[in-house]
Structures are given as C-alpha cells and as structure tokens.
Design an enzyme around this catalytic site. Structure first.
Site, short mmCIF file in Angstrom:
data_model
loop_
_atom_site.label_atom_id
_atom_site.label_comp_id
_atom_site.label_asym_id
_atom_site.label_seq_id
_atom_site.Cartn_x
_atom_site.Cartn_y
_atom_site.Cartn_z
N ASP A 150 23.31 48.49 60.33
CA ASP A 150 22.38 48.81 59.33
C ASP A 150 22.90 48.67 58.01
OD1 ASP A 150 20.11 49.86 58.50
OD2 ASP A 150 20.40 52.03 59.46
N ASN A 151 22.21 48.45 57.16
CA ASN A 151 22.67 48.38 55.50
C ASN A 151 23.12 47.25 55.47
OD1 ASN A 151 21.31 50.78 54.92
ND2 ASN A 151 22.90 51.85 55.78
N CYS A 209 16.82 54.14 48.85
CA CYS A 209 17.01 53.71 50.22
C CYS A 209 16.92 52.11 50.08
CB CYS A 209 15.95 53.97 51.21
SG CYS A 209 16.20 53.57 52.76
N1 MTE Z 1 23.05 61.00 57.15
C1 MTE Z 1 22.91 61.34 58.40
N2 MTE Z 1 23.69 62.22 59.03
N3 MTE Z 1 21.79 60.76 59.07
C2 MTE Z 1 20.90 59.91 58.42
O1 MTE Z 1 19.85 59.47 59.23
N4 MTE Z 1 20.35 58.36 56.49
C3 MTE Z 1 20.89 57.81 55.38
C4 MTE Z 1 21.50 58.79 54.61
N5 MTE Z 1 22.36 59.67 55.07
C5 MTE Z 1 21.04 59.55 57.19
C6 MTE Z 1 22.15 59.75 56.44
C7 MTE Z 1 19.87 56.98 54.49
S1 MTE Z 1 19.54 55.64 55.26
C8 MTE Z 1 19.39 57.39 53.48
S2 MTE Z 1 18.41 56.26 52.57
C9 MTE Z 1 19.81 58.58 52.81
O2 MTE Z 1 20.41 59.33 53.79
C10 MTE Z 1 18.26 59.29 52.70
O3 MTE Z 1 18.84 60.61 52.01
P1 MTE Z 1 17.37 61.58 51.85
O4 MTE Z 1 16.53 61.56 53.32
O5 MTE Z 1 18.06 62.83 51.70
O6 MTE Z 1 16.43 61.04 50.96
#
Ligand code: MTE
Length: 881
Positions: free
Chosen positions: A293-294, A161
C-alpha cells in the site's frame, strides 16, 4: 450559491472555545466543545481557530448494524467509498470546506482497512502499547502514564489520504484503489505526546533506523502496520506525535480511539490508529500493508505487471512519505449555477491547498485560459495564528512559535471578473510550495492511483443565461463530473487536453480500451444457473454473487478478501456489478476466473435486473410505461396516509395517456438508491391501480418502521421518506403467473384453465391477490370462483378491506372472503388465529381445476406449502408470488 461560513481568513465566523477546566480535563470521556473562552492565556487578544460546533453521533446507522462496526455511531452525511464495510468515507466537499480550518470529528474523512477495534470508555486509560525492537530498555506504557508522565502538546494537523482525488485517475484508467473525490483530507487539533519523548526513554540502539508501528485492527494480512525513519521521529520540526484527543475530545472509534500516531506532513497511511506497538528496526517495516500500500510505482507498471513481479513493491524508492503540493477548487461548487443577469461584477473563487514535509504553500495560481496566463490568488494560513500564542488547550501546550514547518492546509481565494469567467471554458488552480514544487499540468497515472495532483479543473458551460460549473468527478460511484461526460462522449482523457477533441485527431481510443478488458470467467465453463440456485447461496456460509451475469462463489475467498468477509457476504445472492466494477482493480478482476461457477440463465438475469439498458432518450414515450430491460423513472405525485403504517403512493407516468403495461397477476420491480451509500435497494410490488388507468399508477405499501425487534424495512422506509416530486425507478413486468380472464391463466407461458382460485395471503401479500380477484369479479362473464383467506394481526392491519367488500357485494355466489386475526378485538365476529391448513381444508376443496395463489411472509408460505401438499395438492397447483 451558499456562502462558506468562514471569514476572509478562513476562520469560522462563530468561534467556539472551551472552558479552562474542560480544556484541562485530559481524562476521557470529555464532552464536545461548547462555548466559553480560553481565559488563562496572557496573549488572549490573539484569536486562534477553534473547532466548529460538533455533535457526537450516538446511534449506529442502520447500514452498519449488520457489519462488525455495529458498535460505531456515525454521521450519515459521509459518502461511503467502498460500499457499506469497511468504512472509507469523505464528507461532501462543500460541507468540509464550509466547516472552516478545523473539521468536526464526525465529518473527518475515514480510511479503515477493516473493522474498528472496540474499546470501552472505562478501559481507555489502561490501554497499553509497547516500545520494543532495537532498544536498550523495552517498555510498556499505559495511556494513563502517557497522559501523566510526559509533556502534553496540542497541534493543528491536516491528515490527507494518499488516495485523495483518486477518482480522477480511475476515470482515466482503473487503478487498484477506490474512488476518493477531493475531500480525502481533514484537519483537527490533536492532543498527545511528542513521539520522540517516548522513544528516547526506551534508549534506541545504534543500529536502529526505522520506527515500525502496529495497530490493533487484525486484517486478512495481519495487523495494520507501517514505518517511518527514526531520524524523522527525533526531529522536533517534524512534530510526530502520539495522540489521544482530537478537537478536545477522546478520539472517536473510527479515528483510533484511544490512541494513534499522528505524522504531520506525510500521507495519512503513516498515522497508525489503535496503536499497540512501536518497534525500532534496521530496515523498513515488512508489514503487508506497508509493502503493498501507499506507493507510487512507475507509470508504465500495469496492474498485471505489479501483480506478477514483487520487486516493484519492495523497492523503497517507490514508497510515499511526504505529501506533494495539491489544491482544489471548492467554490464554484460542482453543479453550481451562476445567473449572469444581475450577477455581481466579480465572483470569488476559493478552495484549499496543502503540501508535505512541513513545506509551506507559497503560491496558488488560477488560469482561465488553460495555462497561457495565470493570476495569483490570496492565501490565508490559519495555522500561523497558533504560532502567535503560548497557552494550554485541551490539556496540551500549544507551543509552535519556534517551529516554521507547516502541517496544515491553507485556503486560497481570488476575485475573478464575471465577464471573464463567462468567456472562459474552464478554471484551473495549481499550488506551489516553498521548495518550488509545483502541481503538474498532467496526471501521473500509477497502479495504486495515489498522490494524484494535476491542476484541478472546473469546467464552465454557458446554458442560456446561466453558467454551469462542473468538477472533474464525484466521489465513489456517484455519477457526474466533466471527466465522465467527456469519456461518455468518446473523448480520450489521456490525450493531454482533458479529453477535448483536437484538430486532425482521428479516432479516440480510451486507455481503458487500450488496456483491454480483463477476462473474469473460467475458460470453456458453460453452466447455466437459475435464480433459485443463486438464491440458495444467499447466505454467509457459501455466498454466491453475480457480476455482469456471471456467478461467482466467494466462499474460498472469505478469509482473504482485503475488505474482510463481510464485503462478500453483503453481496450474496445479489447482482453486484456496479459495485464490483467500480471498486475493484484489474488485478482483482484477473483473480475472478478461479471463483467463477457459471452464468445466470435469461430468466434469472431479468429477475436480478442485470443487463439493463438506458431507454432511448429521443424515442417518443411508449404507449405503456414499463420496460423489462430498462429502469424507468416515475415521479412521486401524491401520498395518502391510509393508516399509521400504510400509504398509497401515486406515481406519475411519462404522459397523461400512458398505461402502466402490467398484466394481471404480474409484478414490477422498484429501485431506490440509498442517498448515503448509493447502494441500490430493489423490491417487487404489485400496484393497486387499475391496469387500464392512464398517466398514473398507485401502490399500496406497508411501511415497516424500526422497533425493538428490528431495524425496519429498508425499502418501505426509503419510499416513505421520498419527497413528492422525486422519482423512483421501475422495471418489469416480472412474474411467472398471468391471469388472462375467464379462468385462463398463463404459468411460465403455458395455458391453464382454472375454475376455482384459493387465495391465501397475509399482510401486504393481499396486493397481487387483489389484482387477480378484481379482474375475476369485475368481469360478469367470468365464472371462476375465488375463496380468499386473508390473515392479519390487528383489524386495522387488514388492507384493501373496503375495496374487497365492495367487490364481494352482489357477488356472493362467486366469492368468499375470510379474514382471520391473531390479535382480534373482543367484538370481532370473524375468524381468529393464523391461517392453517385445517382452515383452508374446511372452507374449500381441492379439485384438479383449482389453483392456489399464495402471498405472504416467508413463514406463512412455508407452512401453507407443507399443509397443502399433505392435503393432496401438487406443486403445479400452488403459485407463490
Ligand atoms: N491505522 C490502522 N490501524 N488501520 C488502518 O486501516 N488506515 C491508515 C491510517 N492509519 C489505518 C490506520 C490510512 S490509509 C489513513 S489515510 C489514515 O489512517 C486515516 O485516518 P482517519 O481514518 O482518522 O482519517
């Protein structure tokens, strides 16, 4: 010290492998890895790391039951970073490291922006996603087609993350993000299809430059989505894939069941879960979550500036894709102690490192003198083992021999002379990758607190014969870490020397103070709010909550809250200061005046336990234990099992002659923190020990166990689970009633004389009644009469029966005790049924100098209230505990 269960190569000692049939079984649901061996390989002498033993959680945890994720069973070891919901968690760092190279799915970190979409096992293979946008041939593909019409691959990939290690940034200055520790990363074997194979079939048009992805999770600002560049997708070295298995089993719900993108080498935020759409575009994604974000905005952009000026968010130069080099020390662990007497001559420090964009970590260095000199650590690259084989695993081909890119974390270790550790103040680690990108010495603070990667520092303190190690922080709201210690001592964490006092340095001002407190109240609003008013808004329709004594109406923000309405509803009627201040950014705080409706009055503040102060540790212990302004710790000393669901807990006070300090008729609050969520549970109780008892106090508690009709009592279950020797916290006294003696009562401080008490109680509601009754009967001079109506279900549910009977013996002229049972045994000679208005009327009489004390379940209290008013009682003659 607990030893990590890995060998020197960072591989779990006990390698568990799957049977061939199991490995080939690509259709879900597939069982967890057990034992057996990979037998169809011609390179079978090469051992590849396989997943550690796993246990699929089958039961939804109590904390999740009331959330939209009530369908998702989870592992209670995970540390929740954003309260109960949405689910954002990391494993305890040592537990993660000890799992070895691959992480079991139940310990794999989770980052969910909202609720987890629910997908039934039988629907998995019909899951569809589209490839659309700038393509010649838009297509819709089912998971079944993906599994059968394309080549299947299995790759080890570490997801990280972008917020990993963010708590360190938040300690320096609160960012717009919640507090990840150093375990916001995990590694798994992902099985699926190379993303470019799917895109090629749709025939991208010439103009297409980006691949936007969208998930099925509908959030306050639309579906979660982001984008990556099309040329990266098409580059085989980058290994972008669409995965439906993790460590050989169907993706777990939190990790994208049934299908997700996995983007190796880049921040986890690009690996979209619950994948529904791939859209080819000319420009980067315009999805809200891609834009806001990010990103790592320039360090001088404050939260206010970023909120006021959208240009910062749309400048794609600040978007993060590839990870940067990072590392952490896992051993010594936080709060590990090393006894110098008899210690071995060296100590093996170890931890992890990773970089981004497929770049290999090429060196890891450790210093014991703040960077004046460095030592080279050894590195093991477990990922390289897979390059040596070509075989099928979990229904996908491991085929990495041709590819040089690194997608996984590696482990470093170094033997340090114990004497040199003992002479040092700290241990730092830093990593460098093949592009000579090296972790910086200083933190680069930014508004979102992402990509935090300065040298990782563990402090060393000599305490007697022991060395004590401290990591920088602990995740979420968990206290501890040298950063917190330094900050509390007035050190400025941003002074370039980890907050240590520099010679000639005058006054230290933390950057939090420099930044100033964001005002969170409506200017000029003066509206005192009582506890009753607040409690009226203890519901999901119009939730009010309290931060720092100020009351906020969350109703208008329910739909917009980034964490979903549930986060506000969970705080309704409660003081959420701790959670709010720890989780929210300055931007969020700046929005608060809009929702401010008033300030709690003093009585309400006490009742809600805000404004607590820590007791002065140096002061000599007081004569009485309780303090109405501070939580005090009492150690659980003994536990008597009174019946299957009733306990008497004995707690030790601060010294043997100390009294509790609770007036008769008043209560105290008990607080316990949920070890998993750190959520505080607070309830009020009346002890059954005598007020003059010294050194100890006793509490009679009915344990509400979970059963088919409910999940049980959070507090009573937690109290029952507390081991002897552990503490709970108490604060008080509280309550508007006090019995002084000889008929004299104080009601909200005002005197009232009573000749008769009508005492109506049900279940454990007997405890405050018992206190008053005992005070009356014990005093031969006290002429006050007591009539007790005690309602229960079964005979064995009657609490304190022996004590009540003993007090009544020889005092028949002053008291009557009536027990009534709703499920009485045949030989029960007493009353049957519930306590009714009629029962009270026919066994007592209302007089002006009578006072009714009522304590029991809410339904009983309501019924009695109505019935007694009908009989001519007035509200000031009724006292509800
Ligand atoms: N995909 C969806 N659809 N919704 C989400 O909230 N979070 C993202 C990503 N993909 C997210 C997502 C983020 S910020 C991260 S760091 C990773 O998923 C985390 O994956 P994990 O929960 O399987 O570790």
């Amino acid at each position: 010290m607990e030893d990590p269960k890995t060998d020197s190569q960072g591989i779990p000692e006990k390698i568990e492998t799957l049977g061939t049939q199991q490995a080939k079984d690509i259709l879900p649901p597939s069982p967890p890895p057990t034992d057996g061996s990979v037998s169809d390989a011609d390179d079978e002498n090469v051992e590849i790391p396989l997943p550690p033993p796993t246990t699929i959680p089958t039961q939804t945890l109590d904390v999740d039951l009331k959330t939209p994720d009530s369908h998702v069973p989870r592992d209670p070891r995970l540390i929740r970073l954003t309260g109960v919901h949405p689910f954002n968690v990391e494993a305890p760092l040592t537990a993660l490291f000890n799992e070895g190279f691959l992480t079991s799915p139940e310990l794999f970190y989770v980052r969910n922006h909202g609720a987890v979409p629910q997908v039934q096992d039988q629907d998995i293979i019909d899951w569809e996603f589209t490839v659309e946008g700038l393509v010649e041939k838009p297509i819709t593909i089912s998971l079944k087609q993906l599994m059968t019409e394309y080549e299947q691959v299995t790759y080890p990939i570490t997801l990280v993350c972008a917020g990993n290690r963010r708590k360190e940034q938040n300690m320096v200055r609160k960012s717009k993000g919640f507090s990840w520790g150093a375990a916001g990363l995990s590694t798994a074997l992902f099985t699926g299809v190379i993303m470019s194979e799917v895109i090629k079939r749709a025939k991208p048009k010439r103009k297409a430059k980006y691949v936007c992805m969208e998930g099925a999770d509908k959030l306050p600002n639309g579906y979660y989505g982001t984008s990556v560049k099309l040329n990266w997708v098409m580059d085989p070295n980058r290994g972008f894939m669409l995965a439906y298995k993790m460590n050989g089993e169907t993706l777990r719900p939190d990790h994208g069941k049934p299908l997700r993108a996995v983007i190796p080498g880049q921040i986890g935020g690009r690996s979209v879960k619950w994948l529904k759409k791939l859209i080819l575009t000319e420009a980067p994604s315009d999805n809200w979550y891609h834009i806001y974000d990010n990103r790592v905005l320039p360090t001088m952009v404050s939260p206010e500036e970023s909120a006021n000026n959208p240009k910062w968010w749309t400048d794609d130069r600040y978007a993060i894709y590839d990870l940067s080099p990072n590392s952490a020390i896992c051993y010594p662990q936080h709060e590990e102690q090393l006894c110098l007497t008899g210690a071995t001559s060296t100590y093996c420090a170890k931890g992890y490192a990773y970089s981004g964009g497929g770049r290999r970590i090429t060196r890891v260095e450790v210093t014991l003198d703040k960077g004046k000199t460095w030592r080279l650590a050894g590195i093991t690259y477990a990922e390289d083992r897979y390059r040596e084989v070509e075989r099928d695993l979990f229904g996908g081909k491991i085929d990495m021999s041709w590819r040089e890119t690194c997608f996984c974390w590696c482990f470093w270790s170094i033997d340090l002379p114990t004497s040199e550790i003992a002479a040092a103040k700290d241990i730092f680690v830093r990593a460098m990758d093949e592009s000579m990108n090296v972790q910086p010495r200083d933190m680069y603070w930014s508004v979102l607190g992402m990509m935090n990667n300065p040298w990782f520092r563990v402090t060393i303190t000599l305490e007697g014969d022991y060395l004590r190690f401290e990591h920088p922080t602990q995740p979420a709201l968990m206290p501890g870490g040298w950063m917190e210690r330094v900050k509390k001592a007035g050190g400025n964490l941003a002074n370039g020397f980890w907050g240590e006092k520099l010679e000639g340095e005058e006054q230290v001002v933390s950057s939090d103070e420099q930044a100033g407190e964001v005002p969170m109240v409506k200017e000029g609003l003066k509206n005192p709010i009582t506890i009753d008013e607040l409690r009226k808004h203890d519901d999901e329709k119009a939730p009010w909550f309290v931060v720092k004594g100020e009351v906020y109406d969350g109703t208008a923000f329910l739909d917009e809250h980034p964490g979903g309405a549930q986060s506000i509803i969970s705080a309704a009627g409660l003081d959420s200061t701790d959670e709010f201040m720890a989780i929210h950014s300055e931007t969020a705080k700046a929005m608060m005046p809009k929702y401010h409706v008033g300030s709690l009055d003093d009585a309400a503040k006490t009742a809600l336990t805000v404004g607590e102060t820590e007791p002065d540790q140096n002061a000599s212990p007081a004569e009485t234990f309780l303090n109405s302004k501070a939580w005090k710790k009492a150690v659980l000393h003994g536990k008597k099992i009174v019946s299957w669901d009733t306990r008497i807990f004995t707690y030790k006070l601060e010294h043997p002659t100390q009294r509790l300090g609770l007036p008769v008729g008043q209560h105290l609050m008990v607080r316990l923190r949920d070890p998993v969520t750190r959520e505080a549970v607070i309830r009020s109780y009346t002890p059954i020990s005598e007020i003059d008892d010294q050194g100890y106090m006793e509490m009679l508690v009915k344990v509400y166990f979970a059963n088919a009709s409910g999940k049980g009592g959070k507090m009573s279950l937690a109290m029952d689970a507390l081991p002897i020797g552990h503490f709970i916290e108490m604060k008080g006294p509280i309550g508007k009633f006090e019995y002084v003696g000889n008929g004299k009562c104080l009601i909200q401080g005002k005197e009232k004389f009573v000749r008769t008490f009508i005492m109506i109680c049900g279940g454990s509601g007997i405890t405050p009644i018992y206190q008053v009754f005992r005070a009356v009967i014990r005093n031969p001079e006290d002429k006050t009469k007591c009539i007790i109506f005690d309602g229960n279900r079964l005979f064995e549910d009657i609490l304190c029966k022996e004590e009540l009977d003993a007090l009544a013996t020889d005092n028949g002229h002053r008291c009557t005790i009536l027990h009534t049972l709703t499920r009485a045994p045949d030989d029960w000679a007493g009353l049957r049924g519930r306590i009714t208005g009629e029962l009270v009327r026919s066994n007592s009489s209302r007089t002006d100098d009578a006072l009714a004390l009522i304590c029991g379940p809410e339904a009983m209290e309501k019924t009695m209230h109505k019935a007694l008013l009908q009989q001519g009682w007035t509200d000031d003659q009724l006292m509800f505990f």
